[in-house]
Design an enzyme around this catalytic site. Structure first.
Site, PDB file in Angstrom:
ATOM      1  N   GLU A 175     -82.705  45.080 -10.708  1.00 26.52           N
ATOM      2  CA  GLU A 175     -81.993  43.887 -10.223  1.00 26.52           C
ATOM      3  C   GLU A 175     -80.761  44.302  -9.420  1.00 26.52           C
ATOM      4  O   GLU A 175     -79.836  44.920  -9.942  1.00 26.52           O
ATOM      5  CB  GLU A 175     -81.567  43.016 -11.407  1.00 26.52           C
ATOM      6  N   HIS A 235     -87.816  66.559  -4.949  1.00 31.15           N
ATOM      7  CA  HIS A 235     -88.402  66.272  -6.266  1.00 31.15           C
ATOM      8  C   HIS A 235     -87.649  66.968  -7.391  1.00 31.15           C
ATOM      9  O   HIS A 235     -87.669  66.524  -8.544  1.00 31.15           O
ATOM     10  CB  HIS A 235     -89.877  66.684  -6.277  1.00 31.15           C
TER      11      HIS A 235
END
Length: 461
Positions: A400, A171
């Site tokens: 994408e 993290h």
């Protein structure tokens, strides 16, 4: 109307995954070896986060082509995120964690396959313990026992030609916003032009973490009741003590709110007595969940108990000057709202939304800098009844790739009663399913029964 989420059928927990190859990936160009400063926000986030990104089959991109494209793309993007190929270490002089940007260490890349099809795995929204097989992050055979990589990417293909990218990242490397930027950049490097050259990066990352360093000298100008001071030296067994939970039986359920439910809540929240409240989808959902969670608490004197909800705020636009949107790291701080359970049950919903709204407004430049400075003087963690962690609007599924957008992206969840997760629906592109939200709740059985009762009751009020 809000409902209890039910999977279409019981999920298959043995995904029949086989690991075929594990290797280290290094930056495609030489990067300098150097230490990297980590600000106080990062210092308390030394634990791993796993995410999964599922893709339908694309005949133009069979899994073996996708796997090789991703391996190359990861190597390319590591040039711009050189710390991901390094390791975390303790600076013995400052007693602070820092990145050792040593590209010789490398990120881990794993190739795997499942004997199942993507459809056979079942409902992707419903948390399945078997999903842990899709991102192996322990006992990796090519690493020394104490070698802990900061980034692992596992590509698992399904029998149908679909596949899943599983990431495990410390993290400290990213918050949700900067991880999405990383995914956009990874995707850009998977595209090649006619000469096999990659596209430019989607967003050039800002790796200067000194932008969130504490002031000199530090100035704590607010009481910061949302933070709990600990008598533990920073970096020394800090996380093991705080994130350790008592073993107890927990039920877990997913509650759904559709766009109509959320719009109804927004209308209910409009009140002439709180004209300055910011009535957003997040604020009304947070208020609603807080109300149900607080009142489900198993306590005979619950009415006068003070309940505190914690939620993360992106501070990039709130600093003066603003932090670059491309900041690669953790630029979120914990805000809070508090109230007695009596007020949460009997007071108007608009008042609860106002409390959450004011909690968000509180996080301006001075408050954020004061919280960062608090971490320079004190060592501690966010302190409240529970944390609402939102993956709802991060947009991982909108990235994408050459083979298309993910069918669904989600965290690999743990059952923790002090953490409630918000995550999106699968966007089928037809029914606007992504307008709603799924609420993942894990509670002891008695509290879960009360939570469900309040969840249904308040929707009808």
């Amino acid at each position: 109307m809000g409902t209890l989420y039910q999977p279409l059928e019981s999920p298959i927990q043995d995904l029949k995954v086989t690991i075929h190859n594990t290797s280290l990936v290094f930056p495609s160009q030489e990067t300098p070896k150097k230490p990297m400063f980590l600000p106080n926000i990062d210092q308390v986030l030394n634990f791993d986060v796993q995410t999964l990104h599922f893709f339908n089959a694309n005949p133009e991109f069979p899994p073996e082509i996708v796997t090789e494209r991703l391996r190359i793309a990861l190597s390319r993007v590591l040039v711009h995120y050189d710390f991901l190929a390094g390791r975390l270490r303790m600076n013995q002089e400052s007693k602070r964690l820092e990145f050792d940007c040593n590209s010789d260490a490398g990120a881990v890349f794993m190739v795997a396959s499942s004997e199942l099809t993507l459809n056979e795995i079942g409902d992707l929204v419903y948390p399945n313990p078997g999903f842990r097989q899709l991102i192996v992050h322990e006992n990796i055979d090519i690493l020394e026992k104490d070698d802990k990589p900061l980034c692992i990417l596992q590509v698992t293909s399904f029998k149908c030609g679909g596949f899943v990218m599983g990431f495990s990242t410390n993290h400290i490397t990213f918050d949700g916003i900067s991880f999405k930027t990383f995914l956009q950049n990874l995707a850009s490097q998977a595209f090649d032009d006619d000469n096999n050259n990659p596209k430019p990066l989607a967003i050039v990352p800002c790796n200067d973490r000194t932008l969130l360093a504490a002031r000199t000298p530090p100035r704590v100008t607010f009481p910061h009741v949302e933070l709990l001071k600990l008598d533990v030296p920073i970096g020394e067994e800090l996380n093991a003590k705080v994130f350790e939970t008592l073993q107890e039986e927990l039920d877990f359920k997913i509650f759904k709110l559709n766009s109509s439910d959320i719009n109804s809540m927004k209308e209910k929240a409009k009140d002439e007595n709180t004209p300055n409240s910011k009535i957003t989808s997040f604020n009304v959902v947070t208020s609603y969940v807080w109300r149900c969670k607080a009142l489900s608490y198993d306590d005979e004197n619950n009415s006068e108990r003070i309940s505190t909800v914690l939620f993360a705020i992106d501070i990039r636009p709130r600093l003066n000057p603003p932090l670059p949107q491309s900041y690669a790291g953790n630029a979120v701080l914990t805000s809070y709202a508090s109230s007695t359970c009596h007020e949460l049950e009997e007071g108007p919903f608009s008042k609860i939304v106002d409390l959450v709204s004011q909690g968000s407004k509180r996080m301006n430049d001075e408050y954020a800098r004061s919280a960062i400075d608090w971490g320079e003087i004190n060592k501690g963690f966010p302190n409240g009844e529970f944390l609402l962690s939102s993956w709802w609007k991060l947009g991982f599924s909108q990235v994408e790739y050459p083979w298309g957008k993910p069918k669904y992206s989600c965290p690999v969840v743990c059952h923790r009663k002090e953490i409630i997760l918000l995550f999106p629906n699968i966007d089928d592109g037809i029914n606007n399913n992504n307008d709603g939200v799924n609420i993942f709740v894990a509670l002891p059985p008695k509290q879960m029964k009360k939570f469900e009762s309040y969840f249904n009751k308040f929707l009808l009020d």
